[in-house]
Design a protein around this motif. Structure first.
Motif, PDB file in Angstrom:
ATOM      1  N   GLU A  98      -8.576  -9.574   6.080  1.00  0.00           N
ATOM      2  CA  GLU A  98      -7.467  -8.795   5.505  1.00  0.00           C
ATOM      3  C   GLU A  98      -8.041  -7.668   4.646  1.00  0.00           C
ATOM      4  O   GLU A  98      -9.204  -7.710   4.255  1.00  0.00           O
ATOM      5  N   GLY A 100      -9.193  -5.992   1.633  1.00  0.00           N
ATOM      6  CA  GLY A 100      -9.687  -6.602   0.407  1.00  0.00           C
ATOM      7  C   GLY A 100      -9.042  -6.031  -0.841  1.00  0.00           C
ATOM      8  O   GLY A 100      -8.909  -4.814  -0.995  1.00  0.00           O
ATOM      9  N   SER A 101      -8.634  -6.917  -1.736  1.00  0.00           N
ATOM     10  CA  SER A 101      -8.018  -6.477  -2.996  1.00  0.00           C
ATOM     11  C   SER A 101      -9.009  -5.692  -3.846  1.00  0.00           C
ATOM     12  O   SER A 101      -8.603  -4.837  -4.640  1.00  0.00           O
ATOM     13  N   GLN A 104      -8.696  -1.813  -3.681  1.00  0.00           N
ATOM     14  CA  GLN A 104      -7.500  -1.109  -4.136  1.00  0.00           C
ATOM     15  C   GLN A 104      -7.827   0.099  -5.010  1.00  0.00           C
ATOM     16  O   GLN A 104      -7.146   1.112  -4.950  1.00  0.00           O
ATOM     17  N   ASN A 105      -8.865  -0.003  -5.811  1.00  0.00           N
ATOM     18  CA  ASN A 105      -9.204   1.090  -6.724  1.00  0.00           C
ATOM     19  C   ASN A 105     -10.371   1.934  -6.228  1.00  0.00           C
ATOM     20  O   ASN A 105     -10.897   2.752  -6.982  1.00  0.00           O
ATOM     21  N   ARG A 116      -9.154   1.303   5.425  1.00  0.00           N
ATOM     22  CA  ARG A 116      -9.265   0.193   4.479  1.00  0.00           C
ATOM     23  C   ARG A 116      -9.566  -1.117   5.220  1.00  0.00           C
ATOM     24  O   ARG A 116     -10.328  -1.943   4.737  1.00  0.00           O
ATOM     25  N   SER A 120     -12.979  -3.108   4.672  1.00  0.00           N
ATOM     26  CA  SER A 120     -12.926  -4.533   4.318  1.00  0.00           C
ATOM     27  C   SER A 120     -13.805  -5.347   5.260  1.00  0.00           C
ATOM     28  O   SER A 120     -14.508  -6.274   4.839  1.00  0.00           O
TER      29      SER A 120
END
Length: 148
Positions: A98, A100-101, A104-105, A116, A120
């Motif tokens: 998925e 990756g959190s 995000q930045n 993205r 990831s």
């Protein structure tokens, strides 16, 4: 030629990208890679791979090898079905990565979902190898920021 360089230079880890696609690609000489990944699939190399996403997925899935960790990103349903079928045929556990959190930045260019997803996947593949080597450098974020 490329693999002779790896051996001559005593390379511990080499990251290489297949050219056209797994089934027909010369990189299949590597029989037991440490980890493999399939990025976002699209309609490309149609003369060699076919003109539908399921045919392309069939070829790309050849990169997965039994006994080797295999990852992909979420694909369109037709492609995902073929990737899962080929993984089962080859006795390969295919894991979907998925977004990756931690990304995000990170200012990834282009700032699109496909990029993205692929970033990831790159992090997951690299992380898998780095875990085997026992090293986890901070350079991931800096490297991803520099990708254009």
């Amino acid at each position: 030629m490329l693999f002779h360089v790896f051996l001559r230079e005593d390379v511990d880890v080499a990251i290489y990208e297949v050219g056209v696609g797994g089934e027909l690609d010369s990189t299949n000489v590597v029989e037991q890679p440490a980890v493999t990944g399939i990025t976002s699939l699209g309609i490309d190399h149609v003369a060699a791979l076919g003109d539908t996403i399921d045919r392309i997925a069939w070829h790309k899935a050849e990169i997965s090898k039994q006994g080797c960790l295999a990852f992909t990103v979420k694909q369109v349903p037709e492609a995902m079905e073929v990737l899962n079928q080929r993984a089962a045929e080859k006795h390969v556990e295919l894991t979907t990565v998925e977004i990756g959190s931690l990304l995000q930045n990170v200012d990834i260019k282009p700032a699109e979902d496909f990029q993205r997803k692929n970033a990831s996947l790159a992090v997951k593949l690299s992380f898998t190898i780095l875990e085997r080597l026992g090293a986890l450098p901070e350079q991931f974020v800096q490297g991803l920021k520099g990708v254009v």
